[in-house]
Design a protein around this motif. Structure first.
Motif, PDB file in Angstrom:
ATOM      1  N   LEU A  63      -9.829  -1.454  -1.645  1.00 31.39           N
ATOM      2  CA  LEU A  63      -8.960  -1.059  -2.746  1.00 31.39           C
ATOM      3  C   LEU A  63      -7.937  -2.130  -3.094  1.00 31.39           C
ATOM      4  CD1 LEU A  63      -8.229   2.667  -1.757  1.00 31.39           C
ATOM      5  CD2 LEU A  63      -9.895   1.831  -3.436  1.00 31.39           C
ATOM      6  N   SER A  64      -7.689  -3.057  -2.184  1.00 33.80           N
ATOM      7  CA  SER A  64      -6.709  -4.117  -2.409  1.00 33.80           C
ATOM      8  C   SER A  64      -7.330  -5.280  -3.176  1.00 33.80           C
ATOM      9  CB  SER A  64      -6.161  -4.615  -1.064  1.00 33.80           C
ATOM     10  OG  SER A  64      -5.473  -3.599  -0.382  1.00 33.80           O
ATOM     11  N   GLY A  65      -6.479  -6.229  -3.540  1.00 31.48           N
ATOM     12  CA  GLY A  65      -6.970  -7.473  -4.122  1.00 31.48           C
ATOM     13  C   GLY A  65      -6.876  -7.569  -5.626  1.00 31.48           C
ATOM     14  N   GLN A  66      -6.613  -6.457  -6.288  1.00 30.18           N
ATOM     15  CA  GLN A  66      -6.477  -6.485  -7.732  1.00 30.18           C
ATOM     16  C   GLN A  66      -5.105  -7.057  -8.099  1.00 30.18           C
ATOM     17  OE1 GLN A  66      -7.544  -2.742  -9.319  1.00 30.18           O
ATOM     18  NE2 GLN A  66      -7.439  -3.353 -11.459  1.00 30.18           N
ATOM     19  N   ASN A  67      -5.008  -7.668  -9.283  1.00 27.17           N
ATOM     20  CA  ASN A  67      -3.727  -8.180  -9.739  1.00 27.17           C
ATOM     21  C   ASN A  67      -3.165  -7.277 -10.832  1.00 27.17           C
ATOM     22  OD1 ASN A  67      -3.543 -10.443  -8.086  1.00 27.17           O
ATOM     23  ND2 ASN A  67      -4.726 -11.710  -9.496  1.00 27.17           N
ATOM     24  N   ILE A  68      -1.880  -6.982 -10.753  1.00 33.51           N
ATOM     25  CA  ILE A  68      -1.173  -6.275 -11.807  1.00 33.51           C
ATOM     26  C   ILE A  68      -0.362  -7.325 -12.565  1.00 33.51           C
ATOM     27  CG2 ILE A  68       0.507  -4.483 -12.369  1.00 33.51           C
ATOM     28  CD1 ILE A  68      -2.010  -3.343 -11.088  1.00 33.51           C
ATOM     29  N   ILE A  69      -0.611  -7.463 -13.854  1.00 34.14           N
ATOM     30  CA  ILE A  69       0.066  -8.476 -14.654  1.00 34.14           C
ATOM     31  C   ILE A  69       1.317  -7.864 -15.291  1.00 34.14           C
ATOM     32  CG2 ILE A  69      -0.137 -10.081 -16.587  1.00 34.14           C
ATOM     33  CD1 ILE A  69      -3.198 -10.044 -16.092  1.00 34.14           C
ATOM     34  N   ILE A  70       2.454  -8.481 -15.027  1.00 31.17           N
ATOM     35  CA  ILE A  70       3.720  -8.087 -15.655  1.00 31.17           C
ATOM     36  C   ILE A  70       4.276  -9.330 -16.326  1.00 31.17           C
ATOM     37  CG2 ILE A  70       6.042  -7.148 -15.302  1.00 31.17           C
ATOM     38  CD1 ILE A  70       4.951  -5.662 -12.862  1.00 31.17           C
ATOM     39  N   PRO A  76      -0.337  -9.507  -6.878  1.00 28.55           N
ATOM     40  CA  PRO A  76      -1.438  -8.895  -6.107  1.00 28.55           C
ATOM     41  C   PRO A  76      -1.073  -7.497  -5.614  1.00 28.55           C
ATOM     42  CG  PRO A  76      -1.082 -11.168  -5.411  1.00 28.55           C
ATOM     43  CD  PRO A  76       0.072 -10.805  -6.298  1.00 28.55           C
ATOM     44  N   LEU A  77      -2.014  -6.601  -5.763  1.00 22.86           N
ATOM     45  CA  LEU A  77      -1.854  -5.202  -5.345  1.00 22.86           C
ATOM     46  C   LEU A  77      -2.457  -5.014  -3.964  1.00 22.86           C
ATOM     47  CD1 LEU A  77      -1.256  -2.172  -5.950  1.00 22.86           C
ATOM     48  CD2 LEU A  77      -3.483  -2.067  -7.088  1.00 22.86           C
ATOM     49  N   ILE A  78      -1.660  -4.481  -3.055  1.00 23.98           N
ATOM     50  CA  ILE A  78      -2.112  -4.203  -1.692  1.00 23.98           C
ATOM     51  C   ILE A  78      -2.054  -2.691  -1.483  1.00 23.98           C
ATOM     52  CG2 ILE A  78      -1.697  -4.602   0.770  1.00 23.98           C
ATOM     53  CD1 ILE A  78      -0.108  -7.158  -0.139  1.00 23.98           C
ATOM     54  N   ILE A  79      -3.139  -2.102  -1.006  1.00 26.41           N
ATOM     55  CA  ILE A  79      -3.191  -0.659  -0.764  1.00 26.41           C
ATOM     56  C   ILE A  79      -3.284  -0.420   0.735  1.00 26.41           C
ATOM     57  CG2 ILE A  79      -4.406   1.508  -1.224  1.00 26.41           C
ATOM     58  CD1 ILE A  79      -3.188   0.165  -3.702  1.00 26.41           C
ATOM     59  N   LYS A  80      -2.373   0.408   1.220  1.00 30.54           N
ATOM     60  CA  LYS A  80      -2.393   0.794   2.625  1.00 30.54           C
ATOM     61  C   LYS A  80      -2.502   2.313   2.715  1.00 30.54           C
ATOM     62  CE  LYS A  80      -0.023  -3.376   4.035  1.00 30.54           C
ATOM     63  NZ  LYS A  80       1.219  -4.031   4.517  1.00 30.54           N
ATOM     64  N   VAL A  81      -2.862   2.786   3.870  1.00 33.67           N
ATOM     65  CA  VAL A  81      -3.064   4.220   4.032  1.00 33.67           C
ATOM     66  C   VAL A  81      -2.606   4.638   5.428  1.00 33.67           C
ATOM     67  CG1 VAL A  81      -5.433   4.099   4.920  1.00 33.67           C
ATOM     68  CG2 VAL A  81      -4.716   6.086   3.575  1.00 33.67           C
ATOM     69  N   ALA A  86      -1.524  16.004  11.935  1.00 25.67           N
ATOM     70  CA  ALA A  86      -1.392  17.442  12.228  1.00 25.67           C
ATOM     71  C   ALA A  86      -1.843  18.313  11.065  1.00 25.67           C
ATOM     72  CB  ALA A  86       0.057  17.760  12.587  1.00 25.67           C
ATOM     73  N   VAL A  87      -1.737  17.782   9.839  1.00 23.36           N
ATOM     74  CA  VAL A  87      -2.109  18.579   8.661  1.00 23.36           C
ATOM     75  C   VAL A  87      -3.274  17.957   7.900  1.00 23.36           C
ATOM     76  CG1 VAL A  87       0.142  19.632   8.396  1.00 23.36           C
ATOM     77  CG2 VAL A  87      -0.296  17.445   7.289  1.00 23.36           C
ATOM     78  N   ARG A  88      -3.849  16.886   8.476  1.00 22.04           N
ATOM     79  CA  ARG A  88      -5.003  16.213   7.867  1.00 22.04           C
ATOM     80  C   ARG A  88      -4.729  15.809   6.422  1.00 22.04           C
ATOM     81  NH1 ARG A  88     -10.235  19.670  10.158  1.00 22.04           N
ATOM     82  NH2 ARG A  88      -9.749  19.396  12.373  1.00 22.04           N
ATOM     83  N   MET A  89      -3.577  15.183   6.223  1.00 22.88           N
ATOM     84  CA  MET A  89      -3.185  14.743   4.884  1.00 22.88           C
ATOM     85  C   MET A  89      -3.044  13.226   4.879  1.00 22.88           C
ATOM     86  SD  MET A  89      -0.235  16.403   2.466  1.00 22.88           S
ATOM     87  CE  MET A  89       1.228  15.485   2.930  1.00 22.88           C
ATOM     88  N   GLN A  90      -3.753  12.585   3.966  1.00 25.56           N
ATOM     89  CA  GLN A  90      -3.755  11.128   3.879  1.00 25.56           C
ATOM     90  C   GLN A  90      -2.758  10.689   2.801  1.00 25.56           C
ATOM     91  OE1 GLN A  90      -7.488   9.057   2.597  1.00 25.56           O
ATOM     92  NE2 GLN A  90      -7.498   8.307   4.692  1.00 25.56           N
ATOM     93  N   ILE A  91      -2.016   9.632   3.098  1.00 29.49           N
ATOM     94  CA  ILE A  91      -1.038   9.097   2.160  1.00 29.49           C
ATOM     95  C   ILE A  91      -1.430   7.666   1.807  1.00 29.49           C
ATOM     96  CG2 ILE A  91       1.407   8.691   1.691  1.00 29.49           C
ATOM     97  CD1 ILE A  91       0.793  11.600   2.462  1.00 29.49           C
ATOM     98  N   TYR A  92      -1.496   7.369   0.521  1.00 28.45           N
ATOM     99  CA  TYR A  92      -1.750   6.013   0.043  1.00 28.45           C
ATOM    100  C   TYR A  92      -0.419   5.341  -0.275  1.00 28.45           C
ATOM    101  CZ  TYR A  92      -6.691   7.264  -0.587  1.00 28.45           C
ATOM    102  OH  TYR A  92      -7.993   7.664  -0.391  1.00 28.45           O
ATOM    103  N   PHE A  93      -0.318   4.061   0.107  1.00 27.33           N
ATOM    104  CA  PHE A  93       0.901   3.289  -0.122  1.00 27.33           C
ATOM    105  C   PHE A  93       0.605   2.116  -1.058  1.00 27.33           C
ATOM    106  CE2 PHE A  93       1.477   5.444   3.865  1.00 27.33           C
ATOM    107  CZ  PHE A  93       2.823   5.750   3.938  1.00 27.33           C
ATOM    108  N   ILE A  94       1.416   1.985  -2.106  1.00 26.18           N
ATOM    109  CA  ILE A  94       1.318   0.847  -3.011  1.00 26.18           C
ATOM    110  C   ILE A  94       2.237  -0.251  -2.480  1.00 26.18           C
ATOM    111  CG2 ILE A  94       1.789   0.023  -5.353  1.00 26.18           C
ATOM    112  CD1 ILE A  94      -0.598   1.921  -5.240  1.00 26.18           C
ATOM    113  N   ASP A  95       1.656  -1.383  -2.126  1.00 24.67           N
ATOM    114  CA  ASP A  95       2.427  -2.461  -1.516  1.00 24.67           C
ATOM    115  C   ASP A  95       2.337  -3.716  -2.372  1.00 24.67           C
ATOM    116  OD1 ASP A  95       4.036  -3.770   0.252  1.00 24.67           O
ATOM    117  OD2 ASP A  95       2.625  -3.779   1.925  1.00 24.67           O
ATOM    118  N   SER A  96       3.358  -4.554  -2.240  1.00 24.31           N
ATOM    119  CA  SER A  96       3.428  -5.809  -2.985  1.00 24.31           C
ATOM    120  C   SER A  96       4.373  -6.747  -2.268  1.00 24.31           C
ATOM    121  CB  SER A  96       3.941  -5.554  -4.407  1.00 24.31           C
ATOM    122  OG  SER A  96       4.380  -6.754  -5.018  1.00 24.31           O
ATOM    123  N   GLU A  97       3.922  -7.977  -2.047  1.00 25.25           N
ATOM    124  CA  GLU A  97       4.801  -8.990  -1.462  1.00 25.25           C
ATOM    125  C   GLU A  97       5.992  -9.247  -2.377  1.00 25.25           C
ATOM    126  OE1 GLU A  97       4.676 -10.634   1.368  1.00 25.25           O
ATOM    127  OE2 GLU A  97       2.742  -9.964   2.162  1.00 25.25           O
TER     128      GLU A  97
END
Length: 269
Positions: A63-70, A76-81, A86-97
């Motif tokens: 999911l990472s590696g895409q560029n967001i142009i501003i 570069p867009l970095i996606i972490k998870v 305990a509740v089987r809930m996954q969280i996606y994190f939007i990361d950027s250097e």
């Protein structure tokens, strides 16, 4: 109504952030909706204050590696998870250097509002939408919480209006007591226009600040939530005059059932 898909876009979730009113709601509402036999995805920024090792975050390479142009700059867009096991809930994190590595959220150690918070909001909104595209996941409802998510409705209803993933959904926007008095860069409308948002949709950003941001989110949403008793008066008045379906968050009641019914009401329209 049967099973639905709900995308939660949040400014932060407990326990990854300190527990407060907003991070509490953004933690337990998605869990409650999931436990009612619905499918969810939940996103937040990966601020530098989030402890990656303690919370077992890991990068999702596919999911990472895409560029967001501003403006004219590629970010570069970095996606972490991570998972709340305990509740089987996954969280996606939007990361950027460039935008989310600093050890702070929206202000520096002296309380100064970061000058690039406008670009951070653009990056976060675009990052979530592009990641959902990569997941090929079609939400029935997108529920945005707080000002950092306020650009999602206008992006979905303009730049992404022809994308099949986003054509039949409903957008809910929750306003909280997260207002700020500072103004964004005078070039904010120009930055948004360069992302593909039409000029005629950017009129409110002649004065680019909190009110303009939230009023634009309201204009492009299908349902609204007064998420806190102390929502800024100008924003609350604008919400009430919008004639959109409006839910008042009831911390003392079974708010999960209330939100679930609200989503069903919007989908049925």
């Amino acid at each position: 109504m049967g099973k639905k898909r709900v995308l939660y876009i949040t400014p932060g979730i407990f326990p990854y952030m300190a527990e407060d009113y907003i991070t509490h709601v953004c933690r337990y509402l998605p869990q409650g909706i999931q436990e009612m036999d619905n499918e969810i995805r939940t996103f937040m920024p990966k601020y530098g204050v989030v402890n990656e090792r303690k919370n077992l975050l890991h990068e999702v390479i596919r999911l990472s590696g895409q560029n967001i142009i501003i403006e004219d700059t590629d970010h570069p867009l970095i996606i972490k998870v991570a998972s709340l096991q305990a509740v089987r809930m996954q969280i996606y994190f939007i990361d950027s250097e460039d935008f989310f590595k600093r050890k702070a959220v929206f202000r520096d150690a002296d309380g100064k509002f970061f000058e690039d918070n406008d670009s951070r909001a653009i990056f976060f909104a675009k990052g979530v939408i592009e990641t959902v595209r990569k997941l090929c996941w079609t939400p029935d409802v997108i529920h945005c919480h707080g000002w950092i998510t306020a650009l999602v409705p206008i992006f979905i209803k303009t730049c992404y209006k022809d994308n099949p993933l986003f054509q039949d959904l409903k957008i809910v926007f929750s306003a909280y007591n997260d207002d700020f008095s500072e103004k964004f860069s005078p070039d904010f409308a120009k930055k948004l226009k360069l992302t593909g948002i039409p000029k005629e949709s950017l009129a409110k950003f002649r004065t680019p600040g909190y009110d303009a941001l939230l009023k634009t989110a309201i204009d492009y949403s299908d349902g609204l939530v007064l998420g806190h008793p102390d929502v800024k008066a100008t924003v609350q008045s604008y919400m009430e005059k919008s004639e959109l379906p409006l839910l008042k968050h009831d911390e003392n009641g079974n708010y999960v059932e209330q939100y679930n019914a609200f989503y069903d009401q919007l989908i049925a329209q």
